[in-house]
Design a protein around this motif. Structure first.
Motif, PDB file in Angstrom:
ATOM      1  N   ALA A   1       0.840  -1.206   0.000  1.00  9.08           N
ATOM      2  CA  ALA A   1       0.000   0.000   0.000  1.00  9.08           C
ATOM      3  C   ALA A   1       0.870   1.249   0.000  1.00  9.08           C
ATOM      4  CB  ALA A   1      -0.916   0.002   1.228  1.00  9.08           C
ATOM      5  N   PHE A   2       0.335   2.306  -0.591  1.00  6.53           N
ATOM      6  CA  PHE A   2       1.025   3.592  -0.571  1.00  6.53           C
ATOM      7  C   PHE A   2       0.881   4.252   0.790  1.00  6.53           C
ATOM      8  CE2 PHE A   2       0.133   3.220  -5.182  1.00  6.53           C
ATOM      9  CZ  PHE A   2       1.411   3.437  -5.662  1.00  6.53           C
ATOM     10  N   ARG A   3       1.821   5.126   1.111  1.00  8.95           N
ATOM     11  CA  ARG A   3       1.682   5.946   2.312  1.00  8.95           C
ATOM     12  C   ARG A   3       0.737   7.102   2.005  1.00  8.95           C
ATOM     13  NH1 ARG A   3       7.822   6.850   4.590  1.00  8.95           N
ATOM     14  NH2 ARG A   3       8.597   4.747   4.215  1.00  8.95           N
ATOM     15  N   ASP A   4       0.359   7.812   3.073  1.00  6.55           N
ATOM     16  CA  ASP A   4      -0.568   8.939   2.911  1.00  6.55           C
ATOM     17  C   ASP A   4      -0.067   9.915   1.852  1.00  6.55           C
ATOM     18  OD1 ASP A   4      -2.215   7.922   4.793  1.00  6.55           O
ATOM     19  OD2 ASP A   4      -1.644   9.291   6.406  1.00  6.55           O
ATOM     20  N   GLY A   5      -0.929  10.221   0.887  1.00  4.82           N
ATOM     21  CA  GLY A   5      -0.625  11.252  -0.102  1.00  4.82           C
ATOM     22  C   GLY A   5       0.130  10.772  -1.323  1.00  4.82           C
ATOM     23  N   GLN A   6       0.841   9.638  -1.224  1.00 10.27           N
ATOM     24  CA  GLN A   6       1.686   9.221  -2.346  1.00 10.27           C
ATOM     25  C   GLN A   6       0.877   8.901  -3.610  1.00 10.27           C
ATOM     26  OE1 GLN A   6       3.872   5.906  -0.642  1.00 10.27           O
ATOM     27  NE2 GLN A   6       5.768   7.087  -0.633  1.00 10.27           N
ATOM     28  N   GLN A   7      -0.193   8.121  -3.456  1.00  8.12           N
ATOM     29  CA  GLN A   7      -0.910   7.643  -4.637  1.00  8.12           C
ATOM     30  C   GLN A   7      -1.499   8.797  -5.450  1.00  8.12           C
ATOM     31  OE1 GLN A   7      -3.628   4.428  -3.944  1.00  8.12           O
ATOM     32  NE2 GLN A   7      -3.867   4.000  -6.122  1.00  8.12           N
ATOM     33  N   GLU A   8      -2.035   9.786  -4.764  1.00  7.24           N
ATOM     34  CA  GLU A   8      -2.642  10.925  -5.459  1.00  7.24           C
ATOM     35  C   GLU A   8      -1.598  11.679  -6.284  1.00  7.24           C
ATOM     36  OE1 GLU A   8      -5.631  14.681  -4.414  1.00  7.24           O
ATOM     37  OE2 GLU A   8      -4.557  13.643  -2.802  1.00  7.24           O
ATOM     38  N   ILE A   9      -0.411  11.867  -5.692  1.00 10.71           N
ATOM     39  CA  ILE A   9       0.678  12.548  -6.412  1.00 10.71           C
ATOM     40  C   ILE A   9       1.100  11.726  -7.617  1.00 10.71           C
ATOM     41  CG2 ILE A   9       3.069  13.343  -6.234  1.00 10.71           C
ATOM     42  CD1 ILE A   9       2.518  13.639  -3.146  1.00 10.71           C
ATOM     43  N   ILE A  10       1.297  10.440  -7.400  1.00 10.00           N
ATOM     44  CA  ILE A  10       1.787   9.548  -8.461  1.00 10.00           C
ATOM     45  C   ILE A  10       0.807   9.493  -9.626  1.00 10.00           C
ATOM     46  CG2 ILE A  10       2.221   7.100  -8.970  1.00 10.00           C
ATOM     47  CD1 ILE A  10       3.505   6.998  -6.091  1.00 10.00           C
ATOM     48  N   GLU A  11      -0.469   9.329  -9.315  1.00  8.29           N
ATOM     49  CA  GLU A  11      -1.483   9.264 -10.388  1.00  8.29           C
ATOM     50  C   GLU A  11      -1.527  10.575 -11.170  1.00  8.29           C
ATOM     51  OE1 GLU A  11      -2.921   6.577 -11.203  1.00  8.29           O
ATOM     52  OE2 GLU A  11      -3.055   5.272  -9.454  1.00  8.29           O
ATOM     53  N   HIS A  12      -1.362  11.697 -10.464  1.00 11.36           N
ATOM     54  CA  HIS A  12      -1.384  13.013 -11.124  1.00 11.36           C
ATOM     55  C   HIS A  12      -0.225  13.147 -12.118  1.00 11.36           C
ATOM     56  CE1 HIS A  12      -1.917  17.341 -11.609  1.00 11.36           C
ATOM     57  NE2 HIS A  12      -0.641  17.519 -11.274  1.00 11.36           N
ATOM     58  N   VAL A  13       0.978  12.724 -11.706  1.00  9.83           N
ATOM     59  CA  VAL A  13       2.157  12.845 -12.583  1.00  9.83           C
ATOM     60  C   VAL A  13       2.074  11.829 -13.717  1.00  9.83           C
ATOM     61  CG1 VAL A  13       4.677  12.719 -12.686  1.00  9.83           C
ATOM     62  CG2 VAL A  13       3.565  13.763 -10.705  1.00  9.83           C
ATOM     63  N   VAL A  14       1.600  10.623 -13.412  1.00  9.37           N
ATOM     64  CA  VAL A  14       1.441   9.605 -14.467  1.00  9.37           C
ATOM     65  C   VAL A  14       0.520  10.135 -15.564  1.00  9.37           C
ATOM     66  CG1 VAL A  14       0.396   7.354 -14.993  1.00  9.37           C
ATOM     67  CG2 VAL A  14       1.961   7.580 -13.050  1.00  9.37           C
ATOM     68  N   ALA A  15      -0.507  10.887 -15.175  1.00  8.07           N
ATOM     69  CA  ALA A  15      -1.456  11.449 -16.140  1.00  8.07           C
ATOM     70  C   ALA A  15      -0.890  12.651 -16.903  1.00  8.07           C
ATOM     71  CB  ALA A  15      -2.736  11.850 -15.425  1.00  8.07           C
ATOM     72  N   GLY A  16       0.349  13.072 -16.548  1.00 13.03           N
ATOM     73  CA  GLY A  16       0.986  14.162 -17.283  1.00 13.03           C
ATOM     74  C   GLY A  16       0.934  15.512 -16.595  1.00 13.03           C
ATOM     75  N   GLY A  17       0.496  15.543 -15.323  1.00 17.55           N
ATOM     76  CA  GLY A  17       0.380  16.812 -14.616  1.00 17.55           C
ATOM     77  C   GLY A  17       1.680  17.240 -13.942  1.00 17.55           C
ATOM     78  N   ASP A  18       1.879  18.554 -13.831  1.00 20.36           N
ATOM     79  CA  ASP A  18       3.016  19.105 -13.074  1.00 20.36           C
ATOM     80  C   ASP A  18       2.667  19.110 -11.588  1.00 20.36           C
ATOM     81  OD1 ASP A  18       4.493  19.605 -15.369  1.00 20.36           O
ATOM     82  OD2 ASP A  18       3.727  21.644 -15.595  1.00 20.36           O
ATOM     83  N   ALA A  19       3.696  18.962 -10.741  1.00 17.20           N
ATOM     84  CA  ALA A  19       3.433  18.906  -9.299  1.00 17.20           C
ATOM     85  C   ALA A  19       4.571  19.536  -8.516  1.00 17.20           C
ATOM     86  CB  ALA A  19       3.239  17.459  -8.852  1.00 17.20           C
ATOM     87  N   LEU A  20       4.208  20.198  -7.417  1.00 19.60           N
ATOM     88  CA  LEU A  20       5.172  20.660  -6.425  1.00 19.60           C
ATOM     89  C   LEU A  20       4.840  19.918  -5.142  1.00 19.60           C
ATOM     90  CD1 LEU A  20       7.371  22.459  -5.239  1.00 19.60           C
ATOM     91  CD2 LEU A  20       5.704  24.303  -5.033  1.00 19.60           C
ATOM     92  N   VAL A  21       5.802  19.137  -4.642  1.00 23.48           N
ATOM     93  CA  VAL A  21       5.544  18.227  -3.531  1.00 23.48           C
ATOM     94  C   VAL A  21       6.389  18.605  -2.320  1.00 23.48           C
ATOM     95  CG1 VAL A  21       5.700  15.828  -2.744  1.00 23.48           C
ATOM     96  CG2 VAL A  21       4.952  16.336  -5.089  1.00 23.48           C
ATOM     97  N   LEU A  22       5.719  18.852  -1.195  1.00 25.16           N
ATOM     98  CA  LEU A  22       6.399  19.052   0.082  1.00 25.16           C
ATOM     99  C   LEU A  22       6.079  17.853   0.958  1.00 25.16           C
ATOM    100  CD1 LEU A  22       6.266  22.034  -1.025  1.00 25.16           C
ATOM    101  CD2 LEU A  22       6.250  22.720   1.353  1.00 25.16           C
ATOM    102  N   MET A  23       7.109  17.107   1.306  1.00 25.13           N
ATOM    103  CA  MET A  23       6.924  15.889   2.081  1.00 25.13           C
ATOM    104  C   MET A  23       8.140  15.721   2.978  1.00 25.13           C
ATOM    105  SD  MET A  23       6.097  12.119   0.509  1.00 25.13           S
ATOM    106  CE  MET A  23       4.495  12.553  -0.170  1.00 25.13           C
ATOM    107  N   PRO A  24       7.961  15.388   4.248  1.00 28.38           N
ATOM    108  CA  PRO A  24       9.118  15.315   5.151  1.00 28.38           C
ATOM    109  C   PRO A  24      10.093  14.220   4.753  1.00 28.38           C
ATOM    110  CG  PRO A  24       7.179  14.384   6.209  1.00 28.38           C
ATOM    111  CD  PRO A  24       6.709  15.034   4.946  1.00 28.38           C
ATOM    112  N   THR A  25      11.347  14.378   5.163  1.00 24.18           N
ATOM    113  CA  THR A  25      12.352  13.353   4.953  1.00 24.18           C
ATOM    114  C   THR A  25      11.856  12.047   5.552  1.00 24.18           C
ATOM    115  OG1 THR A  25      14.082  15.017   5.119  1.00 24.18           O
ATOM    116  CG2 THR A  25      14.753  12.729   5.380  1.00 24.18           C
TER     117      THR A  25
END
Length: 609
Positions: free
Chosen positions: A21-45
């Motif tokens: 399973a993905f961690r919180d927030g990962q899947q939404e970001i990944i699906e967005h980029v896979v679909a060709g969208g630009d993204a700015l991601v802030l996520m802790p180390t």
């Protein structure tokens, strides 16, 4: 190929990385980029930023181009990807011509899933032409805060990355960072032309890290006690402000039985690289370093980050402490700071380069860091508030575990200011904190006698506090802006706010440090480590697996975590799989690692039984 019931992104996560399973927030970001969208991601180390571009690069047609400032770590990044069966390569200044040609040919032939580039390579026409000849699936801009001109890790070459979307308008871009306030986020978006991109902001909270800040008395001894009582045998990072301090503390720890390595810009490149490689590949080493060390360090089992000097900003502090506990297990962020730290940093800002607006920003950064140090509230709440996020008291920082008192320090503050004012008005003189405290305590030392300061009306009026307490008072007056430091000489002077205190119109509240007995702290440390401990019967199996992993990593010349993370070995030691099918169900065991190491793991388990 994924089945219709399972999204291709999730199937890739399972097959390649071995997670269900993905961690919180990962899947939404990944699906967005896979679909060709630009993204700015802030996520802790430790939050799983890398997967947000690795999986889209594997799912989309072509090669994902990762732009990273971490030349010294690219080989390790590529090794980690290849261990998962991902076709990865890099191009940077450490390679010879033949090595670069091989990677370039692989890229043009479509034989790479990921290509890592240093940002300065994009200045070369040959690199731009190479990217035009291949098929780029996405651009990932890692450590995107490096584009922030007044940030703590500014890299001028990052400014060129604003042109990526102009040259390759159909290629999605994903910019990622672990550290950014709202202002820094806006600057990243503006400089990289990502204003229209979708912004994803994960929680900055790292609940497994315990934040602790204490007054600096004898930093070497404090550090040694901290390591011996709470982190014996653990890997960790100790940050110092100067190269001299790095060398001194690394030698001191080694002399006291803790294996420590130095890292700073004054060492030759070969020594730096060798020390970094040892830290990544060996268990239980301590790296003593300036802030030149650490960005991109992917060692998951760093159990502590210690600061022996006050960081210049909350962003820097957060990013540096974030290198602890990437595996999610209990870890410590420990900082000591004192009066001289505040004096030195104020002097550096006032006497430093940059225009007045820049120095004001630096002062604001320092003020926020001081507020975090001096708060009587939960450290985590204060830290998350700085990044624009709200939280409840955590129950796991020093102020929650041993709450400090807030006390009315108006009279002591007036006494300090009175000495400063009398020296300036009656004698036309200015002095540093140490001398002012000597006057308050009524010390008739050589300097006091030389300047006839024992005749001052304020001489000896402060005997109700000890010297260490007076240093705390002056430190907090500096933190609150009620006294200032002259940059040329380090002397204390009034500020615009001082008069209100002297007239009794402003009350001054300060933090009083609680007593923290060492034995209790050591017990608390053991309790914090409990989640990392295994059932008694699993512990020897885990150690046997670690020994196998260490030998395998040494044989392959890669860090141990490239083989398997500690968390995966713990799960194996607890579950005791007896077949490859059972082993495949363990988190972190993907198809390639199962095929490569599965039989060896089962043999190790059988021999341990």
């Amino acid at each position: 190929m994924a089945s219709p019931e399972i999204p291709e992104t999730l199937d890739t996560l399972r097959r390649v990385f071995g997670y269900d399973a993905f961690r919180d927030g990962q899947q939404e970001i990944i699906e967005h980029v896979v679909a060709g969208g630009d993204a700015l991601v802030l996520m802790p180390t430790g939050g799983g930023k890398s997967l947000c571009y690795q999986i889209p690069a594997l799912v989309r047609k072509g090669t994902g181009v990762v732009i990273s400032p971490l030349i010294a770590l690219m080989q390790d990044q590529v090794d980690a990807m290849r261990a998962l069966g991902v076709r990865a390569g890099f191009l940077n200044s450490t390679q010879d011509l033949d090595e670069r040609r091989v990677v370039e040919a692989q890229f043009v032939a479509g034989e790479l899933d990921l290509l890592y580039l240093a940002p300065e390579r994009l200045k070369l026409a040959s690199t731009v032409e190479l990217l035009d000849r291949g098929d780029v699936s996405l651009f990932a801009i890692d450590e995107a805060h490096c584009v922030s001109q007044w940030g703590h890790d500014f890299r001028p070459d990052y400014l060129m990355l604003s042109g990526l979307h102009e040259r390759w308008p159909d290629v999605p871009r994903i910019a990622l960072t672990a550290t950014a306030t709202e202002a820094t986020r806006r600057e990243i978006a503006s400089r990289l032309h990502l204003e229209d991109a979708r912004h994803f902001i994960a929680s900055f909270d790292r609940p497994n890290i315990q934040y602790r800040i204490e007054p600096k008395t004898d930093p070497k001894r404090q550090l040694l006690r901290f390591l011996q009582t709470e982190h014996k045998g653990d890997a960790g990072i100790v940050y110092c402000l100067s190269r001299t301090s790095v060398e001194k503390h690394a030698a001191f720890l080694t002399e006291n039985g803790i294996e420590a390595l130095p890292y700073h810009a004054g060492l030759d490149a070969e020594t730096r690289a060798a020390n970094q490689a040892r830290f990544l590949r060996e268990d239980g080493l301590v790296m003593v370093a300036t802030i030149a060390f650490g960005m991109g360090i992917d060692k998951p089992d760093v159990r502590f980050v210690a600061h022996l000097d006050l960081p210049k900003s909350v962003e820097g502090y957060y990013q540096e402490t974030g290198r602890a506990g990437r595996d999610g297990l209990p870890s410590t962020a420990w900082l000591v700071y004192g009066l001289q730290d505040v004096v030195n940093l104020r002097k550096m800002i006032d006497g430093g380069e940059g225009d007045p607006a820049y120095r004001r920003r630096q002062t604001m950064h320092l003020d926020a860091m001081l507020a975090l140090c001096e708060t009587v509230e939960c450290r985590r709440v204060q830290l998350l508030n700085y990044f624009g996020q709200s939280a409840e008291p955590c129950g796991n920082c020093d102020t929650c575990l041993t709450p400090p008192e807030s006390w009315d320090a108006t009279v002591p503050a007036q006494k300090v200011l009175s000495v400063i004012v009398r020296l300036e008005r009656e004698r036309r003189q200015k002095f540093g904190a140490g001398h002012i405290i000597d006057i308050l305590l009524g010390k008739k030392n050589a300097k006091v006698i030389q300047f006839d300061h024992d005749s001052l009306k304020s001489f000896g009026v402060g005997t109700e506090l000890r010297e260490a307490e007076w240093r705390g008072v002056v430190r907090q007056l500096l933190a609150q802006g009620l006294v200032a430091v002259e940059s040329n000489h380090g002397t204390l002077v009034q500020t615009e706010q001082s008069a209100a205190v002297l007239r009794g119109e402003r009350r001054v509240m300060m933090r009083r440090e609680p007593e923290r007995p060492a034995p209790k702290a050591a017990k608390a440390a053991r309790e914090r480590k409990a989640p990392a401990e295994l059932p008694a019967e699993a512990a020897p199996v885990f150690e046997r697996l670690r020994a196998w992993r260490a030998a395998t990593a040494k044989e392959q010349g890669v860090p141990a975590y490239v083989i398997f993370h500690d968390a995966t070995l713990r799960e194996i030691a607890t579950a005791l799989p007896t077949t490859l099918a059972e082993l495949a169900r363990v988190n972190g065991v993907g198809e390639t690692k199962l095929a490569k190491y599965g039989d060896q793991v089962l043999e190790t388990l059988a021999s341990a039984g």
